[in-house]
Design an enzyme around this catalytic site. Structure first.
Site, short mmCIF file in Angstrom:
data_model
loop_
_atom_site.label_atom_id
_atom_site.label_comp_id
_atom_site.label_asym_id
_atom_site.label_seq_id
_atom_site.Cartn_x
_atom_site.Cartn_y
_atom_site.Cartn_z
N GLY A 1 -28.87 -13.15 -2.15
CA GLY A 1 -29.09 -14.00 -0.98
C GLY A 1 -27.90 -14.79 -0.49
CE1 TYR B 1 -37.25 -24.80 -2.02
CE2 TYR B 1 -37.97 -25.38 0.21
CZ TYR B 1 -37.02 -24.85 -0.65
OH TYR B 1 -35.84 -24.38 -0.14
CB SER C 1 -27.80 -13.27 -8.98
OG SER C 1 -28.93 -14.03 -8.64
CG LEU D 1 -19.01 -24.15 -9.34
CD1 LEU D 1 -19.04 -22.81 -10.07
CD2 LEU D 1 -19.02 -25.31 -10.33
CB ILE D 2 -20.83 -20.60 -4.88
CG1 ILE D 2 -19.66 -20.81 -3.92
CG2 ILE D 2 -22.15 -20.47 -4.10
CD1 ILE D 2 -19.41 -19.64 -2.97
N GLY E 1 -26.26 -17.25 -1.76
CA GLY E 1 -25.18 -17.47 -2.73
C GLY E 1 -24.24 -16.29 -2.83
N GLY F 1 -25.87 -20.08 -8.06
CA GLY F 1 -26.92 -19.19 -7.59
C GLY F 1 -26.42 -18.04 -6.74
#
Length: 286
Positions: free
Chosen positions: A13, A151, A11, A6-7, A15, A9
């Site tokens: 880059g 961040y 959509s 299960l990965i 991921g 993000g």
């Protein structure tokens, strides 16, 4: 049965590249994202290469979507071999310019999202007595940097959270933990972070502007003149993630480039992969 992963993000880059790379290397991939309307690129790759990738809705800030995605995987496969906590968002503003809502948002996405997904899969991995959780952190999880304090703080939190879990969960339940720490990545992630700093951050004036201009100039110069590669592609980082996933003895932490390694050297030279310190903690507390 294939190993599954299960990965989060996926959509764009790292991921997206990870989902494709894992599928090409024999994994059954559950590629999740907050908004599946952004899955067009991934769907095209699935169709063109007949990849074993299944797209799921999962918002790391919404526990209901996390649980629904995990329930779907368990109903289909009865197990989860690997979780890659990749979802995150760039953010760069001064402390003074950051609103309360933004502080909560950057922490929610970059830190608490990792905690939620990890918490959701741990009972499954504990019961099956195997599993591997790979958290995508950053060199910013080891080294604080200008205009990136929130961040970096979130990524520091992920580092501490993962290191703590590894100190007692791994040996007891055969669950491995790893942190992959990229430097700069030449994806939409970087463009978004810069936009949030210079536009949303309203750094067009004020006493922070000269510092910000030096910061941006330095970034550009390092990217163009450095003998070491500063900015990697999403695929290059994905290749490191796959290496870690396939390792029989994966590192607790690993940098993804020579530049990232050098940048973090003062923090990591005594224990580059993090395993020495975890073993000392186990000896001291358990």
């Amino acid at each position: 049965m294939k190993k599954n992963v299960l990965i989060t993000g996926t959509s764009t880059g790292v991921g997206l590249e990870s989902a494709v790379l894992f599928a090409k290397n024999g994994y059954k991939v559950y590629a999740s994202m907050r908004n599946t309307q952004k899955s067009t690129t991934l769907q095209e790759k699935i169709k063109a290469e007949n990849l074993d990738i299944h797209i799921l809705t999962l918002d790391v800030t919404d526990i209901q979507t996390i649980q629904k995605a995990i329930d779907t995987i368990i109903a289909e496969d009865g197990k989860i071999d690997l979780l890659v906590n990749n979802a995150g968002a760039g953010f760069g503003k001064t402390t003074e310019q950051t609103s309360e809502e933004e502080m909560q948002w950057v922490t929610d996405v970059n830190y608490l999202g990792v905690v939620r997904c990890t918490k959701a899969v741990l009972p499954i991995m504990r019961q099956q007595r195997f599993g591997h959780i790979i958290n995508i952190t950053s060199v910013g999880g080891l080294v604080g940097q200008p205009f990136n304090e929130f961040y970096c703080a979130a990524k520091f939190a992920v580092e501490g959270y993962t290191e703590s879990l590894a100190s007692y969960v791994s040996d007891a339940f055969n669950i491995k933990f790893s942190m992959v720490e990229p430097g700069g990545i030449s994806t939409e992630f970087m463009s978004s972070a810069i936009h949030k700093t210079s536009v949303d951050g309203q750094l067009s004036s004020g006493e922070y502007l000269p510092i910000f201009e030096r910061y941006m100039k330095g970034n550009l110069e390092r990217a163009s003149k450095s003998s070491l590669q500063v900015y990697q592609t999403g695929l290059e980082v994905a290749q490191v993630i796959l290496e870690v996933a396939n390792s029989a003895t994966p590192p607790l932490r690993i940098r993804t480039s020579e530049w990232a390694e050098k940048f973090c050297q003062l923090k990591t030279m005594g224990d580059p992969d993090g395993t020495k310190l975890v073993n000392e903690v186990k000896s001291a507390f358990l």
